[in-house]
Design an enzyme around this catalytic site. Structure first.
Site, PDB file in Angstrom:
ATOM      1  N   LYS A 110      -9.506   1.351  -3.357  1.00 53.23           N
ATOM      2  CA  LYS A 110      -9.908   0.980  -2.086  1.00 53.23           C
ATOM      3  C   LYS A 110     -11.433   1.404  -1.890  1.00 53.23           C
ATOM      4  O   LYS A 110     -11.656   2.617  -2.360  1.00 53.23           O
ATOM      5  CB  LYS A 110      -9.205   1.461  -0.982  1.00 53.23           C
ATOM      6  CG  LYS A 110      -9.445   0.858   0.295  1.00 53.23           C
ATOM      7  CD  LYS A 110      -8.376   1.361   1.519  1.00 53.23           C
ATOM      8  CE  LYS A 110      -8.608   0.658   2.786  1.00 53.23           C
ATOM      9  NZ  LYS A 110      -7.756   1.043   3.906  1.00 53.23           N
TER      10      LYS A 110
ATOM     11  N   CYS B 149      -5.184  -2.977   2.894  1.00 49.12           N
ATOM     12  CA  CYS B 149      -5.300  -2.896   4.236  1.00 49.12           C
ATOM     13  C   CYS B 149      -6.461  -3.602   4.991  1.00 49.12           C
ATOM     14  O   CYS B 149      -6.259  -4.616   4.815  1.00 49.12           O
ATOM     15  CB  CYS B 149      -5.168  -1.222   4.579  1.00 49.12           C
ATOM     16  SG  CYS B 149      -4.558  -1.080   6.396  1.00 49.12           S
TER      17      CYS B 149
ATOM     18  N   GLU C 150       0.792  -1.130  -0.046  1.00 51.56           N
ATOM     19  CA  GLU C 150       0.005   0.156  -0.047  1.00 51.56           C
ATOM     20  C   GLU C 150       0.885   1.374   0.052  1.00 51.56           C
ATOM     21  O   GLU C 150       1.838   1.331   0.729  1.00 51.56           O
ATOM     22  CB  GLU C 150      -0.920   0.122   1.219  1.00 51.56           C
ATOM     23  CG  GLU C 150      -1.889   1.136   1.455  1.00 51.56           C
ATOM     24  CD  GLU C 150      -2.620   1.024   2.809  1.00 51.56           C
ATOM     25  OE1 GLU C 150      -3.584   2.038   2.699  1.00 51.56           O
ATOM     26  OE2 GLU C 150      -2.026   0.391   3.661  1.00 51.56           O
TER      27      GLU C 150
END
Length: 526
Positions: A343, A393, A282
């Site tokens: 995301k 994440c 990330e």
């Protein structure tokens, strides 16, 4: 009338026991020494809560015990938020402590309500109270995982990625597994109080559960293959290289230190790896593409467009007009434009600002703090005969959202890829807790998971939830290995892809509603 000293002492003792039990619940998800989950400690700690509720004289006192247990458990689970807010965000330490405790207390209120409902509607008998306890617990877990965008980190079921209950996630998911553990915990709490006939009932029930667990323990047993279609291996394993830059978080976005270090190291590692798939974590590239040196992305695209390799790279994307995204791009041979995943499930305060809380985020120095949401069930990246499904994440906390990618078995992921930066939380147990979360998703869907992170845990997880290869945390390096994709649909994927967690919501709510109706009927003498 004021309580006598012995009465007050008893109340404080119960509260202390509940706080200790909550701490044990937190430790069961990832034991500080070694980071392994302890499934038996999760059941024992929950049994202490169940015992306290059994002994509670009123629903109000039960709610207080549930609140103390949950607040202690949750604060001890995600205490590392203090590091991100104070050490890296610059929030004054007292405010950071209050923020962690406030969040734990707010989420703990769900469990206080569950404890109140259990004590208020508890039926007689041996099995019925255990089922009601499991239903109330499950409703609290589901509420924590969904309301106000959800924050289910450290749910009790994550302690069972190992142990006899690890056979259940492929059928029930993490919350269903947690419900079974809650029922067993209540049975454990009541063993001393049951009559002989009830003891026989519990012995038969627990014995049957142990027998079933034993039958399923061997994951390739014939019985399992008969009961459901086991996901099959996709032809051909692919070689992978997972990059762990270990860029210090306090330097990661600094133009004079962390940024040039990240750009140089990741560029070199991406181009020197010889695996079929190279994955960078990330925001491995901590700048927007338009902020990079003119030839930076061109050189990377040129490298991967000419050879038998592909790459997945974490990078922020966007502009002031369209907004920004926490994204993963995929570089593939001879393909343009590149693959892109944005995301979807953003972190409150870190990646989006909840209404009325801008004042709070402005007190912290956290870069890139307001992203756009990507769509649900975004397409996978097709490469080397596999369908690679990125998540970023803590998105892998939400199995019901990952399950949407399985609606069409023909396009369902064969390999999960998680890219994370747990560097925000320092050298803490958050690394091991997140690893347990990823392992649970592998158990639920029977898919391997590749994890490329900034500081750890950078690992390869097989479709049974076992870590097959791992890189030591907090080192700069490359983990190389191979992964075998899987096809097919587990029972959990079969129902969660269409209904989400609604079946568990309904079953648990119906159990509580029936208990309430039954108690009212009995109290009215009907």
């Amino acid at each position: 009338m004021a309580l006598s000293l012995p009465g007050r002492a008893a109340i404080w003792l119960r509260a202390a026991v509940m706080a200790a039990a909550g701490l044990a619940q937190a430790l069961s998800i990832a034991w500080p020494i070694g980071g392994k989950p302890l499934w038996w400690l999760q059941i024992v700690s929950l049994a202490l809560l169940a015992h306290g509720l059994r002994a509670s004289e009123t629903p109000r006192r039960a709610a207080a015990l549930g609140f103390v247990f949950a607040t202690s458990w949750l604060a001890a689970t995600f205490w590392w938020l203090f590091i991100s807010m104070h050490t890296y965000g610059g929030l004054p330490a007292p405010l950071a402590v209050l923020a962690v405790l406030g969040l734990a207390a707010f989420l703990g209120s769900y469990y206080a309500l569950a404890a109140w409902a259990f004590t208020r509607f508890k039926p007689s008998g041996a099995l019925a109270p255990a089922l009601l306890f499991a239903a109330c617990w499950t409703l609290a877990e589901l509420a924590r995982g969904s309301l106000f965008t959800g924050f289910p980190w450290g749910a009790g079921g994550y302690a069972h990625v190992d142990g006899p209950l690890s056979v259940l996630p492929r059928w029930l998911g993490v919350y269903g597994t947690g419900a079974v553990a809650a029922a067993l915990a209540y049975g454990l709490a009541g063993l001393r109080a049951v009559h002989l006939r009830q003891a026989r009932t519990w012995a038969l029930a627990l014995g049957g559960a142990a027998l079933l667990a034993g039958l399923f323990w061997q994951r390739d047993c014939a019985l399992r293959a008969c009961l459901a279609q086991a996901p099959a291996a996709q032809p051909g394993a692919i070689s992978v290289a997972l990059l762990q830059g270990n860029i210090p978080q306090d330097e990661k976005f600094e133009p004079g230190s962390g940024v040039p270090l990240a750009l140089e190291w990741y560029s070199s590692a991406l181009r020197s790896a010889d695996a079929q798939l190279v994955v960078a974590p990330e925001t491995a590239i901590p700048l927007l593409p338009q902020q990079l040196p003119l030839d930076y992305m061109q050189l990377l695209q040129q490298h991967f467009s000419q050879g038998p390799q592909a790459a997945l790279i974490g990078i922020p994307l966007g502009n002031p007009v369209e907004g920004y995204a926490n994204a993963v791009i995929g570089l593939l041979p001879g393909q343009a434009p590149v693959y892109r995943y944005d995301k979807h499930h953003l972190v409150p305060f870190g990646e989006f600002i909840p209404p009325l809380f801008r004042w709070f985020t402005e007190m912290m120095n956290i870069p890139l703090g307001d992203f756009n949401r990507g769509g649900l069930a975004q397409a996978s990246m097709d490469w080397a005969g596999q369908r690679l499904a990125p998540n970023i994440c803590y998105e892998d906390l939400f199995g019901e959202e990952i399950g949407l990618r399985f609606r069409d078995p023909a396009t369902a992921p064969t390999i999960f890829v998680n890219v994370s930066n747990i560097g925000w939380f320092g050298d803490s147990v958050a690394i091991d807790q997140h690893l347990a979360i990823s392992r649970m998703r592998s158990l639920e869907f029977e898919r391997p998971m590749l994890r490329a992170t900034n500081t750890g845990a950078t690992v390869i997880i097989d479709h049974h939830g076992a870590v097959t290869q791992a890189l030591a945390p907090h080192v700069r390096g490359v983990l190389t290995g191979s992964v075998q994709g899987r096809d097919g649909i587990t029972p959990f994927a079969g129902w969660v892809r269409w209904a989400g967690q609604l079946p568990l919501w309904l079953l648990a709510a119906l159990a509580v509603a029936y208990a309430a109706w039954r108690q009212r009927t009995v109290s009215q003498g009907k």
